[in-house]
Write a protein that holds these residues in place. Structure first.
Motif, PDB file in Angstrom:
ATOM      1  N   LEU A 191      -6.069 -45.496 -21.448  1.00  0.00           N
ATOM      2  CA  LEU A 191      -6.081 -44.089 -21.060  1.00  0.00           C
ATOM      3  C   LEU A 191      -6.350 -43.205 -22.268  1.00  0.00           C
ATOM      4  CD1 LEU A 191      -5.643 -41.808 -19.009  1.00  0.00           C
ATOM      5  CD2 LEU A 191      -3.196 -41.929 -19.509  1.00  0.00           C
ATOM      6  N   LYS A 192      -5.742 -43.528 -23.396  1.00  0.00           N
ATOM      7  CA  LYS A 192      -6.013 -42.773 -24.625  1.00  0.00           C
ATOM      8  C   LYS A 192      -7.491 -42.869 -24.982  1.00  0.00           C
ATOM      9  CE  LYS A 192      -3.099 -43.209 -28.092  1.00  0.00           C
ATOM     10  NZ  LYS A 192      -2.164 -43.835 -29.079  1.00  0.00           N
ATOM     11  N   GLY A 193      -8.053 -44.056 -24.790  1.00  0.00           N
ATOM     12  CA  GLY A 193      -9.473 -44.240 -25.065  1.00  0.00           C
ATOM     13  C   GLY A 193     -10.338 -43.395 -24.150  1.00  0.00           C
ATOM     14  N   LYS A 194      -9.989 -43.342 -22.875  1.00  0.00           N
ATOM     15  CA  LYS A 194     -10.758 -42.539 -21.916  1.00  0.00           C
ATOM     16  C   LYS A 194     -10.664 -41.058 -22.246  1.00  0.00           C
ATOM     17  CE  LYS A 194     -10.460 -45.691 -17.957  1.00  0.00           C
ATOM     18  NZ  LYS A 194      -9.913 -45.892 -16.594  1.00  0.00           N
ATOM     19  N   CYS A 195      -9.484 -40.605 -22.642  1.00  0.00           N
ATOM     20  CA  CYS A 195      -9.313 -39.190 -23.000  1.00  0.00           C
ATOM     21  C   CYS A 195     -10.147 -38.841 -24.233  1.00  0.00           C
ATOM     22  CB  CYS A 195      -7.833 -38.880 -23.251  1.00  0.00           C
ATOM     23  SG  CYS A 195      -6.812 -38.848 -21.763  1.00  0.00           S
ATOM     24  N   TYR A 196     -10.112 -39.732 -25.217  1.00  0.00           N
ATOM     25  CA  TYR A 196     -10.899 -39.467 -26.423  1.00  0.00           C
ATOM     26  C   TYR A 196     -12.389 -39.470 -26.103  1.00  0.00           C
ATOM     27  CZ  TYR A 196     -12.977 -39.808 -31.028  1.00  0.00           C
ATOM     28  OH  TYR A 196     -13.749 -39.567 -32.142  1.00  0.00           O
ATOM     29  N   LYS A 197     -12.810 -40.413 -25.243  1.00  0.00           N
ATOM     30  CA  LYS A 197     -14.230 -40.479 -24.862  1.00  0.00           C
ATOM     31  C   LYS A 197     -14.662 -39.197 -24.157  1.00  0.00           C
ATOM     32  CE  LYS A 197     -18.171 -42.784 -24.098  1.00  0.00           C
ATOM     33  NZ  LYS A 197     -18.937 -41.936 -23.213  1.00  0.00           N
ATOM     34  N   ALA A 198     -13.782 -38.627 -23.325  1.00  0.00           N
ATOM     35  CA  ALA A 198     -14.105 -37.367 -22.642  1.00  0.00           C
ATOM     36  C   ALA A 198     -14.290 -36.244 -23.655  1.00  0.00           C
ATOM     37  CB  ALA A 198     -13.004 -37.017 -21.646  1.00  0.00           C
ATOM     38  N   ILE A 199     -13.409 -36.183 -24.654  1.00  0.00           N
ATOM     39  CA  ILE A 199     -13.517 -35.169 -25.709  1.00  0.00           C
ATOM     40  C   ILE A 199     -14.795 -35.396 -26.520  1.00  0.00           C
ATOM     41  CG2 ILE A 199     -12.484 -34.369 -27.889  1.00  0.00           C
ATOM     42  CD1 ILE A 199      -9.731 -34.970 -26.583  1.00  0.00           C
ATOM     43  N   TYR A 200     -15.052 -36.643 -26.841  1.00  0.00           N
ATOM     44  CA  TYR A 200     -16.227 -37.026 -27.619  1.00  0.00           C
ATOM     45  C   TYR A 200     -17.511 -36.604 -26.891  1.00  0.00           C
ATOM     46  CZ  TYR A 200     -18.961 -40.255 -30.625  1.00  0.00           C
ATOM     47  OH  TYR A 200     -19.835 -40.815 -31.523  1.00  0.00           O
ATOM     48  N   ASP A 201     -17.582 -36.922 -25.608  1.00  0.00           N
ATOM     49  CA  ASP A 201     -18.764 -36.581 -24.812  1.00  0.00           C
ATOM     50  C   ASP A 201     -18.944 -35.076 -24.687  1.00  0.00           C
ATOM     51  OD1 ASP A 201     -19.301 -39.250 -24.440  1.00  0.00           O
ATOM     52  OD2 ASP A 201     -18.495 -39.345 -22.400  1.00  0.00           O
ATOM     53  N   TYR A 202     -17.836 -34.362 -24.521  1.00  0.00           N
ATOM     54  CA  TYR A 202     -17.929 -32.906 -24.375  1.00  0.00           C
ATOM     55  C   TYR A 202     -18.438 -32.269 -25.667  1.00  0.00           C
ATOM     56  CZ  TYR A 202     -16.782 -28.071 -23.349  1.00  0.00           C
ATOM     57  OH  TYR A 202     -16.863 -26.713 -23.145  1.00  0.00           O
ATOM     58  N   CYS A 203     -17.943 -32.752 -26.795  1.00  0.00           N
ATOM     59  CA  CYS A 203     -18.429 -32.231 -28.084  1.00  0.00           C
ATOM     60  C   CYS A 203     -19.933 -32.470 -28.223  1.00  0.00           C
ATOM     61  CB  CYS A 203     -17.686 -32.899 -29.240  1.00  0.00           C
ATOM     62  SG  CYS A 203     -15.971 -32.382 -29.442  1.00  0.00           S
ATOM     63  N   LYS A 204     -20.380 -33.672 -27.889  1.00  0.00           N
ATOM     64  CA  LYS A 204     -21.807 -33.987 -28.010  1.00  0.00           C
ATOM     65  C   LYS A 204     -22.643 -33.116 -27.080  1.00  0.00           C
ATOM     66  CE  LYS A 204     -23.452 -38.053 -28.573  1.00  0.00           C
ATOM     67  NZ  LYS A 204     -23.814 -39.471 -28.324  1.00  0.00           N
ATOM     68  N   SER A 205     -22.096 -32.801 -25.898  1.00  0.00           N
ATOM     69  CA  SER A 205     -22.842 -31.945 -24.965  1.00  0.00           C
ATOM     70  C   SER A 205     -23.006 -30.542 -25.530  1.00  0.00           C
ATOM     71  CB  SER A 205     -22.132 -31.885 -23.613  1.00  0.00           C
ATOM     72  OG  SER A 205     -20.943 -31.107 -23.681  1.00  0.00           O
ATOM     73  N   GLN A 206     -22.096 -30.161 -26.438  1.00  0.00           N
ATOM     74  CA  GLN A 206     -22.161 -28.847 -27.086  1.00  0.00           C
ATOM     75  C   GLN A 206     -22.835 -28.912 -28.459  1.00  0.00           C
ATOM     76  OE1 GLN A 206     -20.845 -25.974 -25.457  1.00  0.00           O
ATOM     77  NE2 GLN A 206     -20.859 -27.472 -23.792  1.00  0.00           N
ATOM     78  N   LYS A 207     -23.386 -30.089 -28.794  1.00  0.00           N
ATOM     79  CA  LYS A 207     -24.023 -30.311 -30.104  1.00  0.00           C
ATOM     80  C   LYS A 207     -23.057 -30.021 -31.257  1.00  0.00           C
ATOM     81  CE  LYS A 207     -28.067 -31.641 -28.649  1.00  0.00           C
ATOM     82  NZ  LYS A 207     -28.507 -33.040 -28.841  1.00  0.00           N
ATOM     83  N   VAL A 208     -21.822 -30.448 -31.058  1.00  0.00           N
ATOM     84  CA  VAL A 208     -20.792 -30.340 -32.085  1.00  0.00           C
ATOM     85  C   VAL A 208     -20.347 -31.756 -32.442  1.00  0.00           C
ATOM     86  CG1 VAL A 208     -18.409 -29.613 -32.548  1.00  0.00           C
ATOM     87  CG2 VAL A 208     -19.983 -28.070 -31.357  1.00  0.00           C
ATOM     88  N   VAL A 209     -20.189 -32.037 -33.724  1.00  0.00           N
ATOM     89  CA  VAL A 209     -19.741 -33.367 -34.144  1.00  0.00           C
ATOM     90  C   VAL A 209     -18.299 -33.561 -33.692  1.00  0.00           C
ATOM     91  CG1 VAL A 209     -19.286 -34.888 -36.103  1.00  0.00           C
ATOM     92  CG2 VAL A 209     -21.293 -33.381 -36.123  1.00  0.00           C
TER      93      VAL A 209
END
Length: 277
Positions: A191-209
């Motif tokens: 679950l922690k991995g899924k939450c981090y992946k969601a944050i990771y994907d959202y940042c990339k969608s905003q072109k933010v590292v």
């Protein structure tokens, strides 16, 4: 067959000019490891066909992998008929490794050398992420110990094929092949991995590292606990609603506060000296 393939970071210690093909051959052999075993069989002629090389070249690659300790032993086994095949033995990996999808090995859109190049990049990515920051191609060439002309050629081909992204002086590997988390029997860790992946994907969608998972805070534990306690909550939806404009240098603590209205605890690292009588 496992749903993911473990690759040790020490593949980046290979130094021969042929190291990119050797790295891919190693990953291909490891893709044949059965669940709960540390052995794999891969006919040499099939390996040769996989990378369009001769059997003799494959033997050289395998000798290098064995000499480096990446393959710890090779034994011969006989099946039906009189021909023997190699069985490769590997050691147990409990740290300093990453996971890739078996689909990466099967991908026919890029060469084995480019696959080896991507695997090499992964060993230098910020820990727990699929990105590597760099100021110039010359710097990246130095980090990877690859020629400058080769780096330029490889990056262009991978970008043209949509296999990498580059923005804000950062190179991103494809997440569908390089797994940010995987199922290992620990549902809370997953679950922690899924939450981090969601944050990771959202940042990339905003072109933010994306921020990396700092080990000296409990940010991810706080975030995961909030979504574990209420399965109706949707972290992706909350990210869109609560974080519409991300700062360029966003931290994980930023998301902790935005998603849970809580502040993470920071743990100071301490060095201890033990004196044995």
């Amino acid at each position: 067959m496992s749903t993911f393939i473990q690759i040790p970071n020490r593949i980046n210690q290979l130094t021969k000019n042929s190291k990119l093909n050797e790295i891919f051959i190693y990953a291909a052999i490891r893709s044949q490891i059965k669940d709960n075993s540390y052995t794999a069989a891969y006919p040499q002629e099939q390996l040769a066909a996989l990378v369009n090389e001769t059997d003799r070249t494959i033997r050289t690659y395998i000798e290098t992998l064995e000499a480096s300790g990446l393959i710890i032993d090779i034994t011969k086994e006989y099946g039906i008929g009189e021909y023997a095949h190699n069985v490769y033995h590997f050691d147990y990996l409990d740290k300093e490794y990453f996971a890739i999808s078996p689909d990466f090995i099967k991908n026919e859109t890029i060469s084995s050398k480019l696959k080896g190049f991507l695997l090499l990049i992964k060993t230098h990515c910020v820990k727990g992420t699929n990105y590597i920051p760099f100021n110039s191609q010359a710097e990246l060439a130095s980090i990877l110990n690859i020629g400058k002309n080769q780096i330029s050629k490889y990056l262009k081909e991978l970008q043209d094929k949509g296999m990498i992204e580059i923005y804000d002086k950062t190179l991103f590997l494809p997440d569908e092949y390089f797994l940010l988390y995987w199922a290992n029997g620990d549902s809370y860790k997953e679950l922690k991995g899924k939450c981090y992946k969601a944050i990771y994907d959202y940042c990339k969608s905003q072109k933010v590292v994306p921020p990396y998972k700092a080990t000296n805070t409990n940010d991810m534990s706080i975030i995961a606990s909030a979504y574990l306690s209420d399965p109706r909550k949707d972290i992706t939806k909350d990210l869109i609603e609560r974080c519409p404009n991300l700062p360029k240098d966003v931290s994980l603590s930023y998301f902790t506060k935005a998603l849970t209205n809580k502040k993470a605890t920071t743990y100071d690292r301490k060095d201890y000296i033990f004196i044995l009588d």
